[in-house]
Scaffold this active site. Structure first.
Site, PDB file in Angstrom:
ATOM      1  N   GLY A  43     -22.337   1.962  35.191  1.00  0.00           N
ATOM      2  CA  GLY A  43     -22.733   1.525  33.554  1.00  0.00           C
ATOM      3  C   GLY A  43     -20.806   0.230  33.645  1.00  0.00           C
ATOM      4  CD  GLN A  48     -16.419  -0.497  30.915  1.00  0.00           C
ATOM      5  OE1 GLN A  48     -17.920  -0.851  30.756  1.00  0.00           O
ATOM      6  NE2 GLN A  48     -15.635   0.010  31.617  1.00  0.00           N
ATOM      7  CB  CYS A  91     -14.721   5.168  30.506  1.00  0.00           C
ATOM      8  SG  CYS A  91     -14.411   3.265  29.722  1.00  0.00           S
ATOM      9  CG  LEU A  92     -15.729   2.165  35.563  1.00  0.00           C
ATOM     10  CD1 LEU A  92     -17.417   0.800  36.023  1.00  0.00           C
ATOM     11  CD2 LEU A  92     -15.520   2.525  37.084  1.00  0.00           C
ATOM     12  CD  GLU A 134     -21.473   1.364  30.503  1.00  0.00           C
ATOM     13  OE1 GLU A 134     -20.876   0.352  29.342  1.00  0.00           O
ATOM     14  OE2 GLU A 134     -21.049   2.675  30.734  1.00  0.00           O
ATOM     15  CG  HIS A 137     -17.813   0.148  26.711  1.00  0.00           C
ATOM     16  ND1 HIS A 137     -16.200  -0.004  26.308  1.00  0.00           N
ATOM     17  CD2 HIS A 137     -18.122   0.696  27.273  1.00  0.00           C
ATOM     18  CE1 HIS A 137     -15.700   0.737  27.547  1.00  0.00           C
ATOM     19  NE2 HIS A 137     -16.831   1.330  28.096  1.00  0.00           N
TER      20      HIS A 137
END
Length: 160
Positions: A43, A48, A91-92, A134, A137
């Site tokens: 996701g 981001q 989390c990226l 997501e 975010h």
């Protein structure tokens, strides 16, 4: 399409509430999917990649089989089950940190697709967890905000 740079914590943009999408985001969504798969993640939310818009992409199952990407424009979680599930989340934007997070095991997610059609999906298991992550975010909430202070301090120290 292009792989976009992913913002990393503590970038302040990751903690901002996003604005509703009002225009065409098809190119951005395509770039976000390419970025998510390249990362490799399941996701990715628009903030981001530095776009403070209520948009996220996800593909909860691609690592186990055939890709099934979903693009969620102006999503709203309309229902959360009272049943909870706790599990590891990465989390990226916070690479190298995995945290045990408790979330609803099922949700209903209403969103608009790229075709302009409004949908409401009933999500369970990992898909529900991914969508909630997501969605967070879009409200400026990070995984770090969902864990106890002692665990957060340890995670922040690991990132320093």
């Amino acid at each position: 399409m292009a792989v976009l740079p992913i913002l990393r914590w503590p970038d302040a943009r990751l903690e901002e509430r996003c604005a509703p999408v009002t225009g065409d985001v098809s190119a951005l969504a395509a770039d976000m999917l390419e970025t998510m798969y390249a990362a490799p993640g399941r996701g990715l939310a628009a903030p981001q990649v530095g776009q403070l818009l209520r948009l996220f992409v996800m593909d909860a199952t691609w690592k186990e089989g055939t890709p099934a990407p979903v693009i969620c424009i102006n999503p709203v979680i309309t229902w959360r089950s009272s049943a909870r599930i706790t599990g590891p989340e990465g989390c990226l934007s916070i690479p190298g940190v995995t945290a045990e997070v408790t979330r609803a095991s099922e949700i209903r997610l209403r969103y608009t697709g790229l075709d302009g059609v409004e949908r409401e999906d009933h999500l369970t298991g990992f898909a529900a967890i991914c969508a909630q992550h997501e969605y967070d975010h879009l409200d400026g909430i990070l995984t770090l905000d969902r864990i106890p202070p002692v665990e957060r301090a340890a995670a922040e120290a690991a990132l320093a």
